[in-house]
Motif scaffolding. Structure first.
Motif, short mmCIF file in Angstrom:
data_model
loop_
_atom_site.label_atom_id
_atom_site.label_comp_id
_atom_site.label_asym_id
_atom_site.label_seq_id
_atom_site.Cartn_x
_atom_site.Cartn_y
_atom_site.Cartn_z
N GLN A 1207 0.88 -1.43 -0.07
CA GLN A 1207 0.06 0.01 -0.02
C GLN A 1207 0.78 1.21 -0.05
OE1 GLN A 1207 -3.67 -0.40 2.22
NE2 GLN A 1207 -3.39 1.75 3.09
N PHE A 1208 0.14 2.32 -0.66
CA PHE A 1208 1.18 3.52 -0.89
C PHE A 1208 1.58 4.04 0.64
CE2 PHE A 1208 1.46 8.14 -1.85
CZ PHE A 1208 2.53 7.98 -2.81
N ALA A 1209 2.60 4.71 0.87
CA ALA A 1209 2.73 5.54 2.32
C ALA A 1209 3.85 6.34 2.03
CB ALA A 1209 3.22 4.47 3.20
N ASN A 1210 3.85 7.38 2.99
CA ASN A 1210 4.89 8.37 2.78
C ASN A 1210 5.49 8.87 4.19
OD1 ASN A 1210 2.78 9.77 3.68
ND2 ASN A 1210 2.52 11.28 1.96
N SER A 1211 4.97 8.05 5.22
CA SER A 1211 5.88 8.21 6.40
C SER A 1211 5.53 7.23 7.45
CB SER A 1211 5.31 9.59 7.02
OG SER A 1211 5.79 9.93 8.20
N VAL A 1212 6.48 7.31 8.59
CA VAL A 1212 6.25 6.41 9.69
C VAL A 1212 6.06 6.96 11.10
CG1 VAL A 1212 7.43 4.58 10.97
CG2 VAL A 1212 7.76 4.85 8.56
N LEU A 1213 4.77 6.64 11.53
CA LEU A 1213 4.46 7.26 12.96
C LEU A 1213 4.94 6.39 14.15
CD1 LEU A 1213 2.49 9.58 13.63
CD2 LEU A 1213 0.56 8.05 13.53
N PRO A 1214 5.73 6.79 14.94
CA PRO A 1214 6.28 6.33 15.97
C PRO A 1214 5.24 5.89 17.04
CG PRO A 1214 7.39 8.34 15.87
CD PRO A 1214 6.14 8.27 14.92
N CYS A 1215 5.38 4.50 17.51
CA CYS A 1215 4.58 4.15 18.48
C CYS A 1215 4.99 4.24 19.76
CB CYS A 1215 4.42 2.59 18.07
SG CYS A 1215 3.62 2.19 16.80
N TYR A 1216 4.03 5.03 20.74
CA TYR A 1216 4.67 5.31 21.95
C TYR A 1216 4.99 4.23 22.94
CZ TYR A 1216 4.33 8.19 26.19
OH TYR A 1216 4.74 9.01 27.36
N PRO A 1217 6.05 4.22 23.50
CA PRO A 1217 6.21 3.08 24.34
C PRO A 1217 5.21 3.07 25.68
CG PRO A 1217 8.34 4.42 24.06
CD PRO A 1217 7.14 4.78 23.42
N GLY A 1218 4.71 1.81 25.65
CA GLY A 1218 3.79 1.93 26.98
C GLY A 1218 3.03 0.66 26.83
N ASN A 1219 2.39 0.24 28.15
CA ASN A 1219 1.82 -0.93 27.92
C ASN A 1219 0.40 -0.83 28.31
OD1 ASN A 1219 1.56 -0.42 30.69
ND2 ASN A 1219 3.15 -1.75 31.17
#
Length: 1734
Positions: A1207-1219
């Motif tokens: 799938q077309f994409a243009n960025s990466v969104l960081p996942c917040y460390p947390g549980n």
């Protein structure tokens, strides 16, 4: 026509002036034209010069053109001047005294020089003395026989120097000068202005203006002049004179036109203009007839064509390269390559469409001879020679020219002539054509020195003479009832005639067997073009028909052996298991054998010219095309071969086509596939077509690509499985044929000749014994031929066989007679074969009785006489080939005495008996089989069981008496064998007895005595296959389960509707710390500070929300000047106006927190749900950057495709460390009071700038968060992020960040149809990235601190001390709380809190904000009702203020709001009256309650979504009318002691932190003080009931023509020109120039610019002239397709077919869906960069 008496005459004085002036004017024009023309030396006239003169004369011609428009009177004056010979004489001869005029007259004479057809070298040919004087060319008229031309000298005339002389000697064609019209050969002599004007028009290559002028003159009816016989009584001639005069002039210049055309640079343009004129002249039958009679039009045309082609002839290399006398056109010449001959051929076809003219042509013997001469130039052109050693260096593409030339110059005139030979009375014409055609063919055979063998490794696809002959034969038998034999030549000629068409069929098979692979792709192209739909009925069909005719008249044994010899498989037809093929590699043997048998099946079963009616033919063609693939209506029209001559025959658009189509096919309406690709409306065969009419033979004949045959078989198999008719793997079905026309009965002799029976017997034996190079296809064709033979067997043979007592029946020949039925049971005991010494057969001892049967390596039908006498085992062996030679020799001896000394070509050694090769030895095989026994054994072999065949008549004798043999049968090989055996038994008692006998014997195993290694091999093979199958099954199952799990997680790219079905229970997510899988390195693990994981996201700017309108009527695309669209009522415009107004009166920083932006150019974030390590992503991008493959995206802009789902994409969104454990804890309800919670919230907000300690240092995570924030900002344009009065103010960033969250929540709402009634998980299921997005936004928003004094939280939760002192200061006040947008406040509050947020704090914020929202609703309502209502409500509510739950009663609160607001100047204006008009005059408590709920719902929906994304948990589903209560409950606004819904009021959700009335007073006070200063704005700024419709595209009209008529001539508003490519925006209706340089601004073309302004980078445009929709997305664009389809559900891109188009609502819905859900990038695959040029 009115009689002349009634028409008043034109006053003479009126036209006097023009009569005096015009001759001078026209003469001056001619002078200019003469003057400007410079006869070039050797080069062609330089275009620039011609162009310059024409530009200079533009006003002159325009003036003449204007005169022609002045009406009849002026036209007749012009006519007179142009045709008056006296004027011309006077003016032209008076040139003597003027030097300039004299010079121009000389130029004119020079220009005239080359205008005749005779060339200087012709004179030499006629034995003239060479004349030295330069003027000799003008003396040509004197040469009587100047036309007899066969000179071989180079042309000395500059006119003819085309560079084509490089060929060397060129034969010039002899034209009989006696019949030709002398005028065409001579130099032109002009007698009037008209003639000279036309002459210069031609010389200057038909300038458009001149053409128009000459055509404008045509309507004039009084154009006498050149009329030959001006008899006064012929009044109709008066009407014709003008056109006749002009037509004659045109005809007189015809040869000159051809010469100019040949040399022209721009032959295309010139051709068109010539045809513009000629089509006007020759389409009129009366005119054409008269000119034919008076000017020898036909002679002129044929001669001119002949001369034209003569310039590019070369020696033919066909057959005998050295001694050939035949010449053919050279397809490499520009003349053919550029179709330069087209206008002349087109004129010729045009006049042949007139019966009277065609009749003259067909009656004129000398014309027919000349025409056949012309056709023979194309006979054998473009010869292909097979490359045997290395690949050809340069693939010539001349074959295009060759096929076009044959179709246009030969076939189309042929079809034109055929259309006049439809009835019995026209027999004579056919006889003429056939006679001269045969003569031409005989000449051709002589010229190429053809005897009886074609030269090897050569093929030409062009045999127009054969095809003329074939088509006229067919017509003669079909329509004219002629006796076929009366127009057929002798046997020898027939033998010659069949050779070349047969050679083509064999070559087709060779090409498909890859034997011509070294000739390059173009040879495949030729094979495909030969059978392609536009050519097949002028090429392959006549060829096969001609072969059928030859086969029906020649000796069948000779014909059959010729076929196998041409296909080079003679050596393969031996009983021996090994053989040597001298002419074919073993890898090609199998496909060539298949080719030969398939050809025989086609030859014997095709009935296109042998008795089918036109309707049957159309039906068969249609069925064949539909069986290969489903077809659209237009492609079907294109694929059904039609008569190529447009003037004759059936037009496929006729009724018969449509009615036939509905009879054989079902229409499948256009549908969408899951991937979003759009289907057109298709026609698919009806079930009973598959059941009864599928004809594999027709399919094979008509397939251009071999894979289509397979496709048809696959579809047939699928049908049989589906309908339960036949479960296995079916064979091509056998179809009973239409009966033969009596004239062709002889064709069936082929099925009853010994040679074919021997071949069939041999092949059955070889298949049974598993010899190499045989396939199922071979068996299939063998059985097909046997079945055809049984179908067409001669009348029931007598069971006693003595009747066949002919001399042929020698005692040891293979078969007793030639009837297949009796030959089937004939047992053959021993066969003598020639085999290589290595063969296993050699080792056997021959039995004593060898003489019982013997055969050659190719089983000759009869042994030689000497052999029969001596009867010895070592007799010389004959082959099929030698046998054929003998036959041919006999026939020739019979036909002519001297022919017996024929010398055979040297090549014949190649074909001599293989016995010549030494390493062959003779062996004798014991066979003891008959065809019947072989068939029964084959049945056992196919079924894999012993004794599997059981004769059906043992059970039921009826089978034989009334055999119910269906016309059409499905099944596999076994069914076919059973069918054949039953037919054989039915046709003869003896056969039945033999079959029974064979079945009674317990059949021994099929193969030879001992198991051969080959047999063992097959057994092993079976075992291995079984194991492989099991392995494959296992793998497939594994793969399927993997695929399923992948589909669940990834592939629901489709619109939100589809997703709800794929709910993924979110509850599982909240168990432990989140674990992510990286789709690049495949490792799983949590996201950490040092190695963060990110979601693959696509960020795009969107203005979809801004397109919501507050009207329920959808907007229509304007299609007239009255309908216009104004953007003032769009959501974006309303919000924009509101922000600007606020900024005028209030403090900027406060304004920027009172609203949300992003309605236009907001950033929408979507993900496919796949995660990857951010460092893995970086290396992935690096590899993409180095990858040179052209991708559809730009890596430099950060674009990529998800490594897993593409799938077309243009960025990466960081996942917040947390549980997730933490999350579940945060949800537990606490019992703290709201006051405590408010305090906690305030304290948390005080901690503003301090980050949680973990992120305070620069970690990888924080870096990534910053970079993604940059990406988000750069996604949209600067103008959509900068709203502050002070550019670059931090308030801007703050506003932008919480607005991103707002945009995404609002868009999700839109995707859910604008409400939350459906509930469930987030529409995107696992694919929502809002949680991660909030973390990124919150982290950045907490960098900005809000001055605690200005913190809106305080204003909402505390009674402030009066700060009026500030009000008087200079600075602008803050925005009153009641003017603030509550949803924006919510996001500000939540995103400035430390994350992760506790649920109780979230609920507290919502409760507080709800009180404000409710107050806003009351204030808005108070403005809605009339003054009397207000007083009434104020009083009634006042009573309830002091009751216990006064704070939760809307009446009490409303009363308080009204009284508080009355203190200011709020209600003084009369405007409220206008408002009241819109709303009900009397408000009931219910309607008020409803209004308040509707006002609050949008906020509740957004809040619910937000809660869902932050804390998980499903959204409840509900009915529309209970949405408010359900959402209130979900958010915890409703008290736990909630009563039953019927007495529910929205006010019961209120939870006031401080006494309500004080709070409200404080808020209203702000408004009152503002009203004192700006009374007129108070009401405008109060937030009105937000009622937005879902965003939608403009409504389009039903019929495309409506749009086209309005827009295609409309002028652009920017450049005021009519655009070349007009387009219209489907979002806002703006009209733009596509690719127009006129509207370009800063290197951006208008469409790109508009897409940025209207859709923040996304534009949807309808291209008016193409009916196609184009999508622009950022720097890329794609063609989306069309939403307008014709009646058959097909697009008409570029409006080429010109069919009426109608809106396809489903497609438009899909387009809108993709626009709203922002999925253009994922669903459309073909993107390309537009470089700002659209």
């Amino acid at each position: 026509m009115k009689s002349s008496s009634k028409v008043p005459c034109v006053p003479k004085d009126l036209l006097m002036m023009s009569e005096l002036v015009l001759p001078q004017f026209i003469f001056s024009l001619i002078q200019y034209l003469r003057e400007g023309y410079n006869e070039p030396a050797l080069d062609l006239p330089s275009e620039k010069d011609l162009h310059r003169i024409l530009q200079m004369l533009e006003p002159h011609v325009s003036f003449l053109e204007d005169l022609t428009k002045m009406g009849g009177a002026m036209r007749s004056v012009l006519t007179q001047v142009l045709t008056n010979q006296q004027f011309y004489k006077d003016l032209s001869s008076g040139v003597g005294e003027n030097a300039c005029a004299k010079k121009s007259y000389e130029k004119y004479l020079i220009a005239l020089k080359g205008s005749g057809l005779a060339f200087p070298e012709d004179k030499l040919a006629c034995g003239m003395q060479e004349q030295a004087s330069g003027t000799s060319t003008l003396a040509i008229q004197g040469l009587a026989g100047a036309t007899a031309t066969s000179g071989q000298g180079e042309s000395s005339d500059e006119e003819d120097q085309d560079g084509s002389q490089g060929v060397g000697k060129r034969k010039r064609v002899k034209l009989s000068s006696s019949t030709k019209d002398q005028s065409i050969m001579d130099v032109l002599k002009h007698k009037c202005f008209l003639e000279e004007l036309l002459f210069w028009t031609i010389k200057y290559e038909f300038p458009q203006k001149m053409v128009t002028f000459l055509l404008n003159m045509l309507p004039d009816q009084d154009y006498k002049g050149l009329l030959v016989c001006p008899e006064p009584h012929n009044t109709w001639k008066e009407m014709w004179t003008k056109q006749i005069a002009f037509t004659k002039t045109f005809v007189q210049h015809y040869a000159f036109i051809m010469k100019t055309l040949k040399k022209s640079h721009e032959s295309d343009t010139m051709s068109n203009r010539i045809v513009h004129i000629s089509v006007q002249l020759f389409s009129n039958e009366e005119l054409a007839r008269q000119v034919t009679e008076e000017c020898q039009l036909l002679d002129i045309m044929v001669t001119v064509l002949l001369y034209m082609m003569e310039s590019c002839l070369i020696k033919s290399e066909l057959q005998d390269e050295e001694n050939s006398l035949h010449v053919v056109v050279n397809c490499g010449e520009a003349l053919l390559k550029n179709n330069t001959y087209w206008p002349l051929v087109s004129d010729f076809i045009n006049i042949l469409s007139h019966q009277s003219v065609a009749k003259k042509f067909l009656e004129d013997h000398s014309l027919l001879v000349t025409w056949m001469n012309f056709v023979s130039f194309f006979q054998g052109m473009n010869l292909n020679k097979r490359e045997l050693n290395e690949h050809v260096e340069f693939e010539s593409q001349t074959y295009y020219a060759a096929f076009a030339a044959e179709l246009e110059a030969c076939a189309q005139p042929m079809w034109g002539l055929l259309s006049h030979c439809k009835v019995r009375e026209t027999q004579e014409y056919t006889r003429n054509v056939v006679r001269y055609c045969l003569e031409a063919l005989q000449d051709w055979f002589d010229a190429i020195n053809f005897v009886d063998e074609p030269a090897p490794n050569q093929v030409t696809f062009h045999l127009p003479l054969h095809r003329y002959y074939a088509m006229f034969l067919s017509k003669a038998v079909k329509c004219q009832e002629l006796d076929l034999d009366s127009i057929l030549p002798d046997q020898e000629m027939l033998m010659k005639l069949m050779i070349h068409p047969l050679q083509i069929q064999a070559s087709l098979s060779e090409i498909h067997s890859n034997m011509w692979v070294r000739n390059g792709l173009q040879i495949k192209g030729q094979a495909m073009t030969y059978v392609q739909s536009h050519f097949c009925n002028s090429m392959i069909d006549p060829d096969i028909y001609l072969l059928q005719v030859c086969a029906s008249r020649l000796d069948p044994d000779y014909f059959i052996s010729s076929v196998f010899e041409r296909f080079k498989v003679v050596d393969l037809l031996t009983m021996a298991s090994q053989h040597q093929n001298t002419v074919l590699d073993s890898e090609h043997e199998r496909s060539m054998l298949e080719g030969a048998l398939t050809f025989l099946v086609i030859l014997l079963s095709l009935r296109l010219h042998l008795g089918m009616t036109d309707d049957e033919i159309l039906r068969a063609e249609m069925v064949a095309q539909l069986c290969m693939n489903d077809r659209t209506h237009s492609s079907l029209l294109d694929l059904i071969p039609e008569n190529p001559n447009p003037k004759s025959g059936i037009v496929p658009g006729s009724l018969s086509f449509e009615s036939m189509l509905s009879a054989v096919a079902d229409f499948k309406a256009p549908v969408f596939e899951p991937g979003g690709s759009m289907q057109q409306g298709m026609y698919t065969p009806k079930a009973d077509i598959w059941d009864k009419e599928f004809d594999p033979v027709m399919v094979i004949l008509r397939t251009v690509y071999r894979r289509d045959v397979q496709s048809a078989m696959d579809r047939y198999t699928a049908f049989l499985k589906q309908s339960g008719t036949f479960p296995g793997n079916p064979w091509p079905p056998y179809k009973k044929r239409t009966p033969l026309h009596p004239s062709y009965k002889g064709l069936m002799k082929l099925l009853h000749c010994k040679t074919l029976h021997i071949v069939l017997f041999t092949l059955l034996y070889k298949i049974l014994m598993d010899h190499q190079n045989l396939s199922e296809h071979v068996l299939c064709m063998v059985l097909y031929l046997i079945e055809l033979g049984l179908e067409d067997s001669p009348e029931q043979e007598s069971d006693e066989e003595d009747s066949v007592g002919e001399h042929e029946r020698c005692h040891d020949s293979w078969f007793p007679g030639s009837n297949l039925v009796s030959n089937m049971r004939h047992f053959i005991n021993y066969v003598r074969v020639r085999v290589p010494e290595t063969a296993p057969e050699v080792k056997r001892e021959p039995p004593a009785s060898t003489s019982s049967d013997g055969v050659a390596s190719s089983q000759s039908p009869r042994r030689s006489k000497s052999l029969q006498r001596e009867n010895s085992g070592t007799a010389q062996v004959f082959s099929l080939v030698a046998e054929r030679r003998k036959k041919f020799q006999e026939i020739i001896n019979r036909n002519s005495s001297e022919a017996s000394q024929v010398v055979r070509p040297k090549t014949s050694m190649k074909w001599s008996a293989p016995g010549a090769t030494p390493q062959l030895t003779t062996a004798i095989l014991e066979i003891k089989e008959s065809i019947l026994s072989l068939l029964i054994k084959l049945h056992h072999k196919l079924s894999g069981k012993q004794n599997s065949y059981y004769p059906p008549w043992f059970d039921d004798m009826e089978v034989l008496i009334q055999p119910e043999i269906p016309k059409y049968s499905h099944g596999d090989g076994m069914t076919a064998v059973e069918r054949i055996l039953l037919k054989a038994a039915v046709q003869s008692r003896l056969n039945k007895r033999v079959i029974e006998e064979i079945c009674r014997k317990v059949t021994p195993p099929v193969p030879p005595k001992k198991i051969s290694p080959a047999e063992k091999k097959t057994l092993d093979k079976e075992e291995r296959r079984q194991k492989a199958r099991e392995r494959q099954q296992k793998l497939l199952a594994e793969f399927a389960s993997k695929q399923k799990s992948f589909m669940e997680t990834a592939m629901d790219v489709e619109s939100p509707d589809a997703d709800i079905a794929m709910e993924i229970a979110t509850s599982e997510q909240h168990v432990s710390e989140a674990v992510y899988d990286c789709v690049i390195c495949g490792q799983s693990g949590p996201s950490t500070e040092d190695r963060p994981t990110g979601l693959v996201v696509l960020l795009q700017a969107s203005s979809v929300l801004g397109q919501c309108r507050n009207s329920t009527e959808p907007k229509k695309l304007p299609t007239s000047e009255e309908e216009q669209i104004y953007p003032s009522d769009t959501c974006a415009a309303v919000h924009d106006v509101r922000l600007t107004t606020l900024q005028r009166y209030f403090k900027d920083s406060s304004c920027l927190q009172a609203v949300s932006i992003g309605w236009e150019g907001g950033v929408y974030v979507q993900t496919c749900g796949h995660t990857l390590h951010i460092d893995c992503h970086k290396s992935y991008m690096e590899s993409l950057r180095n990858d040179q493959v052209l991708q559809g995206f730009s890596v430099d802009k950060g674009e990529f495709t998800c490594p897993l789902c593409r799938q077309f994409a243009n960025s990466v969104l960081p996942c917040y460390p947390g549980n997730n454990v933490e999350r579940s804890l945060l949800q537990c309800h606490s019992n703290k009071s709201i006051q405590d919670l408010i305090k906690e919230v305030e304290e948390l907000q005080e901690q503003l700038g301090t980050f949680p300690v973990s992120i305070s240092s620069e970690t990888n995570l924080s870096k990534e968060m910053e970079s993604v924030m940059k990406d988000i900002k750069s996604t949209t344009q600067k103008k959509y992020t900068d709203y502050s009065k002070t550019p670059g103010s931090p308030d801007n960033d703050f506003l932008f960040m919480y607005s991103v969250a707002r945009t995404n929540l609002e868009l999700e709402l839109v995707h859910r149809e604008g409400n939350l009634c459906l509930g469930g998980a987030s529409t995107a299921g696992k694919r929502s990235c809002l949680n991660q997005l909030f973390h990124v936004l919150a982290m950045h928003m907490r960098l900005y601190s809000i001055d605690s004094a200005y913190n809106p939280w305080r204003k909402l939760t505390q009674i402030m001390q009066d700060r009026n002192s500030q009000m008087n200061s200079e600075e602008l006040p803050e925005v009153p709380v009641l003017y603030r947008d509550v949803s924006s406040l919510l996001l500000i509050q939540i995103l400035t809190m430390p994350q992760p947020l506790r649920k109780e704090h979230f609920t507290c914020i919502v409760k507080v904000l709800f009180t404000l929202l409710y107050t806003q609703a009351l204030a808005a309502f108070s403005l809605k009702c009339s003054a009397e209502d207000r007083v009434a409500w104020k009083n009634s509510g006042a009573l309830k203020k002091n009751t216990s739950n006064g704070e939760k009663s809307w009446e009490a609160l409303l009363s308080h709001v009204i009284s508080e607001l009355s203190k200011g100047k709020m209600f003084e204006e009369g405007e409220t009256e206008e408002l009241a008009m819109v709303y009900p005059s009397v408000w009931s408590p219910d309607s008020i309650e409803c209004y308040l709920q509707q006002f609050c719902l949008p906020f509740l929906r957004i809040t619910c979504l937000l809660q869902h994304h932050l804390f998980g948990g499903d959204l409840p589903s509900c009915q529309e009318d209970e949405e408010f209560t359900v959402l209130g409950n979900c958010l915890g606004l409703l008290p736990s002691s909630f009563q039953s819904p019927h007495q529910f009021t929205s006010a019961s959700c209120l939870d006031w932190p401080v006494p309500a009335f004080n709070m409200i007073s404080q808020w209203c006070l702000e408004l009152a003080s503002f009203a004192d200063r700006h009374a007129e704005q108070v009401k405008v700024l109060l937030i009105q009931e937000p009622k937005w419709d879902l965003p939608c595209l403009l409504q389009l009209p039903e019929n495309y023509n409506t749009i086209f008529q309005y827009y295609h001539r409309k002028t652009c508003t920017v450049c005021t020109k009519v655009p070349k490519d007009p387009a219209v925006c489907l979002v806002c209706g703006t009209f733009v120039c596509l690719k127009g340089l006129c509207c370009k601004q800063q290197s951006y073309c208008e469409c790109v610019l508009h897409s940025q302004n209207c859709g923040a980078g996304t534009g949807i445009f309808l291209l008016i002239n193409a009916s196609v929709i184009i999508i622009i997305r950022g720097h890329r664009f794609c063609l989306w397709g069309s939403v307008y389809l014709d009646a058959h559900g097909e697009e008409d891109r570029d409006l080429r077919r010109g069919k009426p188009l109608y809106i396809c609502k489903e497609r438009y819905k899909v387009l809108e869906q993709q626009w709203v859900s922002h999925t253009f990038d994922h669903i459309n695959k073909r993107w390309g960069p537009h470089y700002n040029g659209l």
